[in-house]
Design an enzyme around this catalytic site. Structure first.
Site, short mmCIF file in Angstrom:
data_model
loop_
_atom_site.label_atom_id
_atom_site.label_comp_id
_atom_site.label_asym_id
_atom_site.label_seq_id
_atom_site.Cartn_x
_atom_site.Cartn_y
_atom_site.Cartn_z
N LEU A 239 -6.09 -1.95 -1.26
CA LEU A 239 -4.73 -1.57 -0.91
C LEU A 239 -4.01 -0.87 -2.05
O LEU A 239 -3.90 -1.41 -3.16
CB LEU A 239 -3.94 -2.82 -0.49
CG LEU A 239 -2.50 -2.58 -0.03
CD1 LEU A 239 -2.47 -1.76 1.24
CD2 LEU A 239 -1.78 -3.92 0.17
N ASP A 240 -3.54 0.36 -1.78
CA ASP A 240 -2.73 1.16 -2.72
C ASP A 240 -3.47 1.46 -4.02
O ASP A 240 -2.84 1.70 -5.06
CB ASP A 240 -1.40 0.45 -3.04
CG ASP A 240 -0.51 0.33 -1.82
OD1 ASP A 240 -0.61 1.19 -0.93
OD2 ASP A 240 0.29 -0.63 -1.76
N GLU A 241 -4.80 1.47 -3.99
CA GLU A 241 -5.56 1.73 -5.21
C GLU A 241 -6.48 2.94 -5.07
O GLU A 241 -7.34 3.17 -5.92
CB GLU A 241 -6.38 0.49 -5.59
CG GLU A 241 -5.52 -0.70 -6.01
CD GLU A 241 -6.34 -1.88 -6.50
OE1 GLU A 241 -7.55 -1.69 -6.75
OE2 GLU A 241 -5.78 -2.98 -6.62
#
Length: 296
Positions: A239-241
């Site tokens: 997530l969000d990486e």
């Protein structure tokens, strides 16, 4: 060998690009440009980048114009394969006039969606928006007057995997090749990410890696930051990486409340995502490991 006499071709129908990443070694640029020359291409733009010497990777993007390129592209790809094998290249050759087919996913926030629709409507965004999907019905009055199909697909944590099958059916139906998450406040299931590697672009309302996850403006307010930002990135299962494409920031101060941060952030989100989408559809991005090289 007779010298080539270049006859200018109409750029709008014969423009292509070749993008290469490979271990760095002598002769890469010379070999690729010689290949293009031998096939009658006129190079319009060339850009390159060498990574850290210890890593030893080389990246190249060339735009060119070639007579009857659209009809010749499959043959040219076959002809280029021995070069790609010789230099251990990851590469792609594209016809720049082939419009990408975008599917936009959105929830209740409309500012990023409106920005993309506006740019598409004035023909600045050179792609086809083939559908808009939302877990809420709110955006339908904005979308349907433009002749774009709108699908309301409710999603909960419990139904996420089942709804992913519906999403995949819609994406297949409309032949979408790129997904834009325009403040779509749902986690994308792995089966969709696997189907569209480095083809899902998300806008996150913080300057990643700060404030990953939900309510980043609240997190920023609690931390008392002096800068807030927005980040456009490719989506991965972490997530969000995913690989970051574009970021921007704006100064704030102690007087800003959460709603003030959101107001400033909305402008950042709109422009950051629009830039990332434009570079993606123009084939200006190379993903290498968890980073991007953006030729702009």
């Amino acid at each position: 060998m007779k010298p080539h006499i270049y006859i200018p071709a109409p750029i709008d129908s014969n423009r292509g690009s070749i993008i290469v990443s490979c271990p760095e070694r002598l002769g890469i640029v010379a070999t690729v440009t010689q290949f293009l020359y031998e096939h009658g291409a006129n190079i319009l733009n060339s850009d390159q980048f060498s990574s850290d010497p210890h890593e030893g990777f080389f990246f190249l993007r060339i735009e060119f114009c070639m007579e009857n390129f659209a009809k010749r592209i499959d043959h040219l790809r076959q002809q280029f394969m021995p070069i790609a094998i010789r230099f251990q290249m990851t590469w792609r050759m594209t016809h720049l006039m082939e419009r990408k087919k975008l599917a936009i996913f959105v929830s209740k926030e409309d500012h990023v969606l409106r920005e993309l629709l506006w740019r598409w409507n004035i023909k600045e965004l050179k792609a086809d928006i083939v559908m808009v999907v939302s877990n809420h019905p709110d955006m339908e009055p904005i979308v349907t007057p433009l002749g774009i199909p709108y699908y309301h697909v409710p999603v909960t944590k419990e139904t996420r995997e089942k709804m992913a099958d519906i999403h995949l059916e819609l994406l297949e139906k409309h032949r979408a090749d790129t997904l834009i998450l325009a403040r779509y406040m749902q986690i994308i299931p792995g089966k969709i990410i696997e189907r569209f590697p480095n083809q899902i672009i998300n806008i996150h309302h913080s300057f990643l890696p700060a404030f990953i996850g939900g309510k980043p403006y609240h997190q920023a307010f609690a931390r008392g930051v002096k800068l807030i930002g927005a980040t456009a990135h490719y989506v991965t299962e972490n997530l969000d990486e995913g690989p970051i494409i574009e970021q921007d920031v704006s100064r704030v101060n102690h007087r800003y409340q959460v709603e003030d941060l959101k107001r400033v952030g909305r402008d950042l989100e709109r422009i950051v995502l629009a830039r990332a989408v434009q570079w993606h559809i123009n084939d200006q991005i190379i993903v290498h490991d968890n980073k991007t090289i953006v030729f702009r």
